[in-house]
Each structure stands twice: as structure tokens, then as C-alpha cells.
Design a protein around this motif. Structure first.
Motif, PDB file in Angstrom:
ATOM      1  N   UNK A  62     -41.615  64.187 -59.806  1.00  0.00           N
ATOM      2  CA  UNK A  62     -42.362  63.705 -58.646  1.00  0.00           C
ATOM      3  C   UNK A  62     -43.778  64.269 -58.598  1.00  0.00           C
ATOM      4  N   UNK A  63     -44.602  63.648 -57.736  1.00  0.00           N
ATOM      5  CA  UNK A  63     -46.002  64.014 -57.586  1.00  0.00           C
ATOM      6  C   UNK A  63     -46.269  64.395 -56.134  1.00  0.00           C
ATOM      7  N   UNK A  64     -46.889  65.539 -55.914  1.00  0.00           N
ATOM      8  CA  UNK A  64     -47.210  65.994 -54.566  1.00  0.00           C
ATOM      9  C   UNK A  64     -48.593  65.554 -54.127  1.00  0.00           C
ATOM     10  N   UNK A 100     -41.265  58.492 -55.749  1.00  0.00           N
ATOM     11  CA  UNK A 100     -41.769  59.486 -56.682  1.00  0.00           C
ATOM     12  C   UNK A 100     -42.833  60.398 -56.076  1.00  0.00           C
ATOM     13  N   UNK A 101     -43.094  60.247 -54.779  1.00  0.00           N
ATOM     14  CA  UNK A 101     -44.103  61.057 -54.112  1.00  0.00           C
ATOM     15  C   UNK A 101     -43.471  62.073 -53.174  1.00  0.00           C
ATOM     16  N   UNK A 102     -44.043  63.257 -53.162  1.00  0.00           N
ATOM     17  CA  UNK A 102     -43.678  64.285 -52.197  1.00  0.00           C
ATOM     18  C   UNK A 102     -44.891  64.486 -51.304  1.00  0.00           C
ATOM     19  N   UNK A 103     -44.781  64.057 -50.045  1.00  0.00           N
ATOM     20  CA  UNK A 103     -45.903  64.112 -49.109  1.00  0.00           C
ATOM     21  C   UNK A 103     -45.813  65.389 -48.288  1.00  0.00           C
ATOM     22  N   UNK A 152     -46.246  75.060 -58.801  1.00  0.00           N
ATOM     23  CA  UNK A 152     -45.842  76.306 -59.457  1.00  0.00           C
ATOM     24  C   UNK A 152     -44.355  76.547 -59.323  1.00  0.00           C
ATOM     25  N   UNK A 153     -43.770  76.140 -58.190  1.00  0.00           N
ATOM     26  CA  UNK A 153     -42.354  76.365 -57.967  1.00  0.00           C
ATOM     27  C   UNK A 153     -41.458  75.294 -58.552  1.00  0.00           C
ATOM     28  N   UNK A 154     -42.013  74.290 -59.196  1.00  0.00           N
ATOM     29  CA  UNK A 154     -41.211  73.257 -59.821  1.00  0.00           C
ATOM     30  C   UNK A 154     -40.743  72.169 -58.891  1.00  0.00           C
ATOM     31  N   UNK A 155     -41.166  72.204 -57.631  1.00  0.00           N
ATOM     32  CA  UNK A 155     -40.758  71.160 -56.684  1.00  0.00           C
ATOM     33  C   UNK A 155     -41.346  69.818 -57.090  1.00  0.00           C
ATOM     34  N   UNK A 156     -42.542  69.834 -57.693  1.00  0.00           N
ATOM     35  CA  UNK A 156     -43.182  68.626 -58.219  1.00  0.00           C
ATOM     36  C   UNK A 156     -43.660  68.925 -59.630  1.00  0.00           C
TER      37      UNK A 156
END
Length: 411
Positions: A158-160, A179-182, A194-198
Motif C-alpha cells: 500500500x501507499x500512504x 491500495x491507499x492508506x490515508x 519505516x514501520x512497514x505499514x506502507x
């Protein structure tokens, strides 16, 4: 899938960031049927405007200036203290104008509503010019130019992305919702990556340096987004003060650019003119959509003839050569129609009460900017590179035709 962009190498640890006299009917007609890669820094100084007047003073005034405080290098908080490019410019502008600033905290998703509801007088927060925003109040000349970037792996999801700004709209044209993290907190984007969430985050060429980490790659699109200051409706005197100061203090704005961007960008009369031409063309897909919604045709030949005749009179009052200006506006009409035919965009903006006034103002400003660029002797030497803001809207051949007309006015 995201369109190909210019790839930049991942940063190292040390690389941690707008003449009165043109009638409303003329300008509306000019706009055809309105029914009523980052370049290397260039260091040549902006040419002075011979007719520029000193910035009007506002002694004793208090300006409520909205800012988000979360967008480096324009506005951030360091221990609660605001800092950044826009903060420096705001303080210099207020000091020279004899005004006092009251900072108002605002969020990106509600910024437009804040301007409409007069919760602030002026927004200085890395605001990007957009047609939908420019129908509310006044947007000044551009103070910087940048473009969207993807930090991380541009082909992974996903993309933040931060909610409420132009970058969210940009991201939604390239990735599906799933595919988006808002996020509501812009400054949390690097931590998500950095944390791998995106796997990637959307930022821009200004903010890139603040968000980058060693080993993270980046890809950026051309610098077509213009940063402006947004004056609330009913604050016409303030808009004139801000615009006049920006026009006559380019060196101070460029000094703030160098401090906060690490580069100096051009702020010449030709750059302002090019920006205004691009703003007018950017409205054309919305004009086409509004016309289609109202059942109106794109072309109105009798109206075009009236417009071009009236343009000659306005050219004279602005000290511009009549025939070349007529030729330029005739070409703009043809290019605007062509753009409307190939790109129609649905819009909730009202043609009569919102789009028309904004376009009328742009038409007035274009004629004034033409006079300033001619006085500065920048039209005859203009190049295609000077018309880069039009690249997302017009092809190279179309821009070349405009360039030819501009040079003719400069001769």
C-alpha cells in the motif's frame, strides 16, 4: 499504475528539503463560452517591474493567518514555535506593512471551508493553486514551484498519503482506494513507511528532503504545482497588499527559498505570466464540463469576434502593441477550445457565479503581466522552458505557437 516519473537516487544520511480596464464581458468571452524532473537551480535575478508601486501599508491591522504547521519546509512547529518558508515570508510582509499576525491553526481537509467562512484572512501554508480553490477569495502570484513525489518503492503497495490536500487527489488518480492508506497526520508518513505499514508514501519535491531516510529511493514528476498565498473573500485590500509586496520583494522571497528549499527559484515577470496562462488553461476541462452540463456549445464565433475587437482597446491602454496582442488572444481562444474538446471534467463549480469571476480576474491579470514582461524585455527572449507550467495541459507544438506570439509582442 503510476505514470513513469523521473527517478532520483536515494538520499544519504547527510542529505536530510500574482491592467484593470478589461471589461468583464471581454474576459468572459475570452474564456470561450463561459456564459457571462526538477530543473537545476538558475540564479539570474528577477528583473524589476518599472511600474510596480510600493506595497500598501496596513498600520495597526491584525491579520489572522491560517497555517497547518505540518508541512515542511513551508510551515512546521519546533517546540511549539512556527517556522518555515511561509512563516519567514509572512513575518517580513507583516513587518513591512505595519501589521500584526495572529496565527490560526487549520487542517488541510477543512482549509477551504475556513477560507469560505472567514475564519482567517490569509492562508500561508504551502498552498497549491487549484481551480476549485481559486474561486474562493484571491490567490496570489506563485512563490515557488514543485511537484509530487513517491518515496519508497513507487511500484509497491500500500501507499500512504495525507488527507485533504492536492497530493491525496493526485494519489487517487494513480492507485485504487484499497491500495491507499490515508492519514490525518502528515508528519506521520515517514513512520508508516519505516514501520512497514506502507511500502511507499506520497510527498512532494519540497517535503522530500524532510521525509527522506538513507536507502529510500524516490521518483518525482515535473514541477508543475505552484505554491501561492490564499486571501479570503472580502479582503481585497489585503490581497493588493500581499501581491504588491511579493512583486517588489522578489530578492527577499528568494532568500527564504534558499534557506528553506536549498535552492533559488526564478520569480521573473515572464514566470508570473507563464503561470497565469497555465492557470487559465487549467480551468478549461472544468469549463467544458460546466458547458456540457448546461447544454452549451464550446464554440461561439460571433462572441469571439467581439472579444478580439475589444482586446485591441485593452492592449492600447496597457501600452501593448495591438495586432500582436490580438494574435496572442486569438491563439489562446483556439487552444482553449481544443483543450475543452479533448478534456472535459465534471465539476460542481457554478459557471455563472464561480468559474466566470475567477476567469475574469485571470484575464485582467494576464494583460497586466504581459505589459510587465514586455517592459522587462523578457518576451523577445522567452523560450519553451519558460512555458513549462503549461506542459501538463498543452503539447510542445501548442506551446511553441504561444511562444511565437509572445515573442512578437516583445519585438
Amino acid at each position: 499504475m503510476m505514470a513513469p516519473m523521473h527517478r532520483q537516487p536515494g538520499p544519504t544520511a547527510n542529505q536530510v528539503r500574482r491592467s484593470r480596464g478589461l471589461g468583464a464581458s471581454l474576459v468572459a468571452a475570452l474564456l470561450l463560452g463561459c456564459t457571462r524532473s526538477a530543473p537545476a537551480p538558475r540564479t539570474e535575478p528577477a528583473a524589476p517591474s518599472p511600474r510596480a508601486a510600493p506595497s500598501p501599508r496596513a498600520a495597526g491591522a491584525k491579520w489572522r493567518v491560517c497555517t497547518t504547521g505540518d508541512y515542511a519546509p513551508f510551515t512546521t512547529r519546533d517546540g511549539g514555535e512556527l517556522q518555515g518558508f511561509d512563516i519567514d515570508v509572512a513575518r517580513a510582509l507583516a513587518q513591512d506593512s505595519g501589521a500584526e499576525i495572529e496565527w490560526v491553526s487549520v487542517r488541510w481537509p477543512t482549509l477551504r471551508a475556513s477560507m469560505q467562512q472567514a475564519e482567517c484572512d490569509l492562508a500561508m501554508s504551502g498552498v497549491t493553486w487549484q481551480p476549485a480553490r481559486s474561486v474562493v477569495g484571491t490567490m496570489t502570484r506563485a512563490v515557488a514551484r514543485g511537484g509530487p513525489c513517491v518515496l519508497g518503492d513507487p511500484r509497491a503497495t500500500p501507499v500512504g498519503v495525507n488527507r485533504g490536500g492536492v497530493l491525496e487527489a493526485w494519489a487517487r488518480t494513480r492507485w485504487p482506494e484499497a491500495q491507499l492508506v490515508i492519514t490525518e497526520q502528515n508528519q506521520s508518513l515517514p513512520e508508516l513507511l519505516a514501520g512497514g505499514r506502507v511500502r511507499a508514501i506520497v510527498t512532494d519535491s519540497f517535503e522530500l528532503r524532510a521525509f527522506a531516510r538513507p536507502g529510500w529511493g524516490s521518483e518525482c514528476e515535473p514541477r508543475a504545482a505552484r505554491k501561492v498565498y490564499w486571501v479570503a473573500p472580502g479582503r481585497e485590500a489585503l490581497a493588493k497588499t500581499v501581491e504588491a509586496w511579493l512583486e517588489t520583494h522578489t530578492e527577499r522571497v528568494q532568500a527564504a527559498q534558499q534557506r528553506w528549499f536549498g535552492e533559488t527559484q526564478l520569480l521573473r515577470p515572464i514566470d508570473h505570466l507563464s503561470d497565469l496562462l497555465a492557470r487559465r488553461m487549467a480551468f478549461m476541462p472544468l469549463v467544458a464540463g460546466a458547458k456540457a452540463k448546461a447544454g452549451l456549445p464550446i464554440e461561439d464565433l460571433p462572441r469571439e469576434r467581439i472579444v478580439l475587437d475589444a482586446t485591441v482597446q485593452s492592449a492600447r491602454s496597457n501600452g501593448l502593441p495591438e495586432a500582436p496582442v490580438r494574435d496572442l488572444f486569438a491563439l489562446q481562444i483556439e487552444l482553449a477550445k481544443a483543450l475543452q474538446r479533448r478534456n472535459s471534467e465534471a465539476t460542481e463549480l457554478d459557471l455563472q457565479s464561480q468559474i466566470r469571476p475567477a476567469l475574469n480576474e485571470l484575464g485582467e491579470r494576464i494583460l497586466s503581466a504581459l505589459a510587465r514582461a514586455k517592459q522587462a524585455q523578457q518576451l523577445r527572449t522567452a523560450s519553451l522552458a519558460d512555458l513549462d507550467p503549461l506542459a501538463p495541459l498543452l503539447g510542445e507544438d501548442e506551446r511553441g505557437q504561444l511562444l511565437e506570439k509572445l515573442r512578437a509582442i516583445g519585438d
